[in-house]
Design a protein around this motif. Sequence first.
Motif, PDB file in Angstrom:
ATOM      1  N   ASP A 110      31.638  43.931  29.260  1.00 48.14           N
ATOM      2  CA  ASP A 110      31.624  43.893  30.867  1.00 48.14           C
ATOM      3  C   ASP A 110      32.772  43.301  31.496  1.00 48.14           C
ATOM      4  N   LEU A 111      34.113  43.927  30.955  1.00 44.45           N
ATOM      5  CA  LEU A 111      35.243  43.396  31.529  1.00 44.45           C
ATOM      6  C   LEU A 111      35.800  44.224  32.625  1.00 44.45           C
ATOM      7  N   ALA A 112      35.316  45.616  32.815  1.00 43.95           N
ATOM      8  CA  ALA A 112      35.761  46.689  33.742  1.00 43.95           C
ATOM      9  C   ALA A 112      36.306  46.205  35.163  1.00 43.95           C
ATOM     10  N   SER A 113      35.349  45.092  35.647  1.00 41.57           N
ATOM     11  CA  SER A 113      35.485  44.655  36.884  1.00 41.57           C
ATOM     12  C   SER A 113      36.686  43.688  37.247  1.00 41.57           C
ATOM     13  N   PHE A 114      37.033  43.275  36.294  1.00 43.10           N
ATOM     14  CA  PHE A 114      38.110  42.244  36.099  1.00 43.10           C
ATOM     15  C   PHE A 114      39.606  42.565  35.533  1.00 43.10           C
ATOM     16  N   LEU A 115      39.550  43.846  34.997  1.00 40.49           N
ATOM     17  CA  LEU A 115      40.702  44.159  33.924  1.00 40.49           C
ATOM     18  C   LEU A 115      42.228  44.221  34.633  1.00 40.49           C
ATOM     19  N   ASP A 116      42.019  44.282  36.221  1.00 39.61           N
ATOM     20  CA  ASP A 116      43.096  44.360  36.788  1.00 39.61           C
ATOM     21  C   ASP A 116      43.387  42.967  37.535  1.00 39.61           C
ATOM     22  N   THR A 117      42.796  42.193  37.222  1.00 34.54           N
ATOM     23  CA  THR A 117      42.882  40.604  37.779  1.00 34.54           C
ATOM     24  C   THR A 117      43.724  39.901  37.136  1.00 34.54           C
ATOM     25  N   PRO A 118      44.709  39.088  37.695  1.00 38.59           N
ATOM     26  CA  PRO A 118      45.734  38.283  37.009  1.00 38.59           C
ATOM     27  C   PRO A 118      44.631  37.097  36.249  1.00 38.59           C
ATOM     28  N   VAL A 119      45.167  36.709  34.965  1.00 35.62           N
ATOM     29  CA  VAL A 119      44.297  36.133  34.161  1.00 35.62           C
ATOM     30  C   VAL A 119      44.042  34.495  34.700  1.00 35.62           C
ATOM     31  N   ARG A 120      45.159  34.029  35.886  1.00 37.06           N
ATOM     32  CA  ARG A 120      44.790  32.711  36.479  1.00 37.06           C
ATOM     33  C   ARG A 120      43.605  32.705  37.477  1.00 37.06           C
ATOM     34  N   GLN A 121      43.300  34.172  37.905  1.00 36.66           N
ATOM     35  CA  GLN A 121      42.403  34.254  38.960  1.00 36.66           C
ATOM     36  C   GLN A 121      40.794  34.272  38.494  1.00 36.66           C
TER      37      GLN A 121
END
Length: 295
Positions: A110-121
């Motif tokens: 279930d990664l799809a919702s945050f694949l484009d989020t910087p890791v630090r966030q």
Amino acid sequence: MFKRTVAVDGLTFGIDRGAAVGYIGANGAGKSTTIKMLTGILRPTAGTVRTCGLDPLRQRRRLARRIGVVFGQRSQLWWDLPLRDSFRALGAIHRLDPRPRLAELSERLDLASFLDTPVRQLSLGQRIRGEVAAALLHAPELLILDEPTIGLDVLSKERLRAFLVEQRAAFGTSLLLATHDMGDVRKLTERILLVDHGRLAFDGTLDGLARQVGAERILVLDLAEPAGPLDAVPGTRLVGVEAGGLRQRLAFAPGTTTVAAILSAVAASAQVHDLTIEEPDVEAVVRQLYARQVC
């Protein structure tokens, strides 16, 4: 003044292909040091290490293509980049197109919702799922996990455990799991290696270890109505009564009785509304084992 500490002392073990092994012990027992030697990060001062048949130091690049590693307190993701970019970079390192495998991992974790989020966030749970996906991106033969569920909530732990079970079934991946979480050990592994002060103290099953030291599990019973102390249930020891008798805690040793037998005996005098089982604490088990050896 410096103090010399032997982190791993004459430790010898082997793991069969496709096996799932829990590597447990108290803090400072030598677990992380062992993993660092298995992955080529540390050089042993004596002895021989082989991982997937390779010398972790001399053949480190070849080994990196065959293993995946997750350190609960360390990250292999790029902190300021979106998670997707970390996977692209790792794909380039392993010389593969990450998209087919990432699509599968993204769905299962279930990664799809945050694949484009910087890791630090990312939240801790999101980052750990990303770390596991990164370790499995190249479909390694051996997956090494060092405290992978540390800090995760109950739901996140269960989802990650279910995913790892599925991956092992699908790919035959070998697993070496270093953890303090007995739930992880019980649900993910078939064999445990218990280490203390760098030495192998036990090699077998978790139930076998509990039987050897006489460690008890705790059955926590939430009753439908208050009841008197359940101090006469065969094979158990009453260790606590709470909320005026609504909650009672019974200790029992695996191998001497079963939860089903206990519930059957309790049903004669009380109605059980809910129950949970508390596993023995690994550090307590280690202390009991070594207390017996010293005596």
